[in-house]
Design an enzyme around this catalytic site. Structure first.
Site, short mmCIF file in Angstrom:
data_model
loop_
_atom_site.label_atom_id
_atom_site.label_comp_id
_atom_site.label_asym_id
_atom_site.label_seq_id
_atom_site.Cartn_x
_atom_site.Cartn_y
_atom_site.Cartn_z
N GLY A 123 0.80 -1.23 0.00
CA GLY A 123 0.00 0.00 0.00
C GLY A 123 0.82 1.27 0.00
CB ALA A 124 4.43 1.93 0.27
CG ASP A 173 3.25 0.73 -11.28
OD1 ASP A 173 3.61 1.90 -11.50
OD2 ASP A 173 2.19 0.45 -10.70
C1 GLA Z 1 -0.50 2.84 -10.30
C2 GLA Z 1 -0.58 2.11 -11.64
C3 GLA Z 1 0.31 2.77 -12.69
C4 GLA Z 1 0.08 4.27 -12.76
C5 GLA Z 1 0.07 4.89 -11.38
C6 GLA Z 1 -0.36 6.33 -11.40
O1 GLA Z 1 0.77 2.71 -9.76
O2 GLA Z 1 -0.22 0.77 -11.50
O3 GLA Z 1 0.13 2.17 -13.93
O4 GLA Z 1 -1.09 4.56 -13.47
O5 GLA Z 1 -0.81 4.21 -10.48
O6 GLA Z 1 0.57 7.10 -12.09
#
Ligand code: GLA
Length: 382
Positions: A123-124, A173
């Site tokens: 959740g970080a 990510d």
């Molecule tokens: C989450 C999603 C990413 C991105 C971010 C917001 O981390 O997994 O794909 O959209 O939110 O920038």
């Protein structure tokens, strides 16, 4: 990397499965700027960090596969022929999702055992989920010689998130976790999925994260809602994604959308421009401009895109009122998690101690501070 955790995972795997595992480290990520722009085909500026998931994995002769989550002391057993998602919110979906997406891509794998653990707090907003997905697909790719490229692997991780976890995330990510480069942040174009590394000279400043240690429950559904607002406005504008729209284009349809949705689309267009401005500021070594852009980004996330929360706003306001902090903003999807702060190294302790005290008084929760080290992406370790 966390040596103690590595030792624990290795030992645990040995005790449970009595074979020598392949060991993989897959990092979490930070994002300097460019939030919610990834699923709009836009720009983001993430970097992998030295915290993440450590995975031990090996083939198995058994007729089932076993996954063990060391932090939770929970075991999952499943058959490769009968995959279906577990309850919503379970870690099991990251593993099963990756396996299912590998199978959908036409590749065949056999049974396997794995043990994993991590040192990113859940959740970080530091993408422990992408780290886990990447570690699993990376491990299976090696063990079963699937011949998947890193680009293909991150798409598998992303689809696992879409179809098993239920979050229609962008590619930031998974990309940052897989392709991270030590001491560099990556300016990533989410349309071409190509990035340019930046070795940033922070001079007498540094990046630190402050974790609110809250995660408000509406985050997944709100995330998917935001995404569909962006997609419907792109349709109205007749563009592939908001990345292709200008503020003038948007003004032309202003009457046809709600003021709230107008602001959301406007935020995306502006945030995308901020990422490019940030990359220029970094090239010019202008940390003051970079800092201002971080504050502006937070303002947009809070007031236009509406994905912040009281705890995050409190931390950013504290940063704003301290002259040694050049910039700060919420990081990641929102509704909790961390703020990222660009702060004078010399004044970091005084700032974080003061903030921690005030935060505790206000919310009766401890926040936690993390110094970060930009690191390499998913890799085999000893
Ligand atoms: C989450 C999603 C990413 C991105 C971010 C917001 O981390 O997994 O794909 O959209 O939110 O920038």
């Amino acid at each position: 990397m966390n040596k103690e955790l590595l030792h624990k995972i290795k030992t645990n795997f040995g005790e449970k499965f009595d074979t020598k595992p392949l060991m993989i480290f897959s990092p979490g990520r930070i994002n300097i700027i460019g939030e919610h722009t990834d699923y709009n085909d836009g720009f983001v500026f993430p970097a992998a960090v030295d915290m993440g998931i450590i995975l031990a994995i090996q083939k198995s002769d058994s007729i089932i596969s076993t996954a063990y989550a060391l932090d939770k002391h929970e075991e999952l057993q499943f058959s490769l022929d009968e995959l279906k998602p577990s309850t919503e919110g379970s870690w099991e979906n990251y593993i099963k999702g990756v396996v299912a997406e590998i199978q959908k891509s036409g590749k065949t794998i056999g049974n396997f055992n794995l043990v994993f653990g991590g040192d990113i707090p859940g959740g970080a907003g530091m993408s422990s989920s992408a780290a886990l997905e990447n570690s699993v697909v990376f491990g299976l790719n090696i063990l079963f010689d699937l011949q998947l490229s890193k680009e293909e692997m991150i798409l598998i991780s992303q689809k696992a998130e879409h179809n098993y976890v239920g979050v229609k995330c962008g590619i930031m990510d998974q990309y940052a976790s897989m392709f991270g480069i030590k001491d560099n942040a990556l300016l990533l174009d989410c349309r071409t999925v190509k990035s340019k590394p930046y070795k940033i000279d922070f001079k007498s400043y540094q990046l630190i994260l402050i974790n609110t240690n809250v995660k408000h429950s509406l985050s997944d559904s709100a995330y998917n809602d935001r995404r569909s607002v962006c997609e419907s406005i792109s349709k109205m504008l007749d563009v592939q994604a908001l990345r292709d729209a200008t503020i003038n284009d948007l003004k032309k349809i202003q009457e046809q959308v709600t003021p709230a949705n107008y602001q959301k689309a406007l935020y995306i267009i502006q945030e995308n421009e901020r990422v490019i401005m940030a990359s220029k500021a970094i090239e010019e070594g202008n940390l003051n401009v970079l800092g201002e852009l971080l504050f502006d980004s937070h303002n947009g996330l809070q007031n236009q895109y509406k994905v912040s929360c009281d705890e995050l706003d409190f931390l950013v306001n504290k940063a704003k009122s301290n002259k040694h902090v050049l910039g700060a903003r919420m990081m990641g999807g929102g509704f909790g998690g961390c703020t990222i702060n660009l702060i004078s190294t010399e004044h970091t302790n005084a700032f974080t101690e003061d903030v921690a005290k005030n935060y505790k008084e206000k919310f009766n929760i401890d926040c936690t501070v993390h110094a970060i080290k930009l690191s390499d992406g998913t890799k085999i370790i000893e």
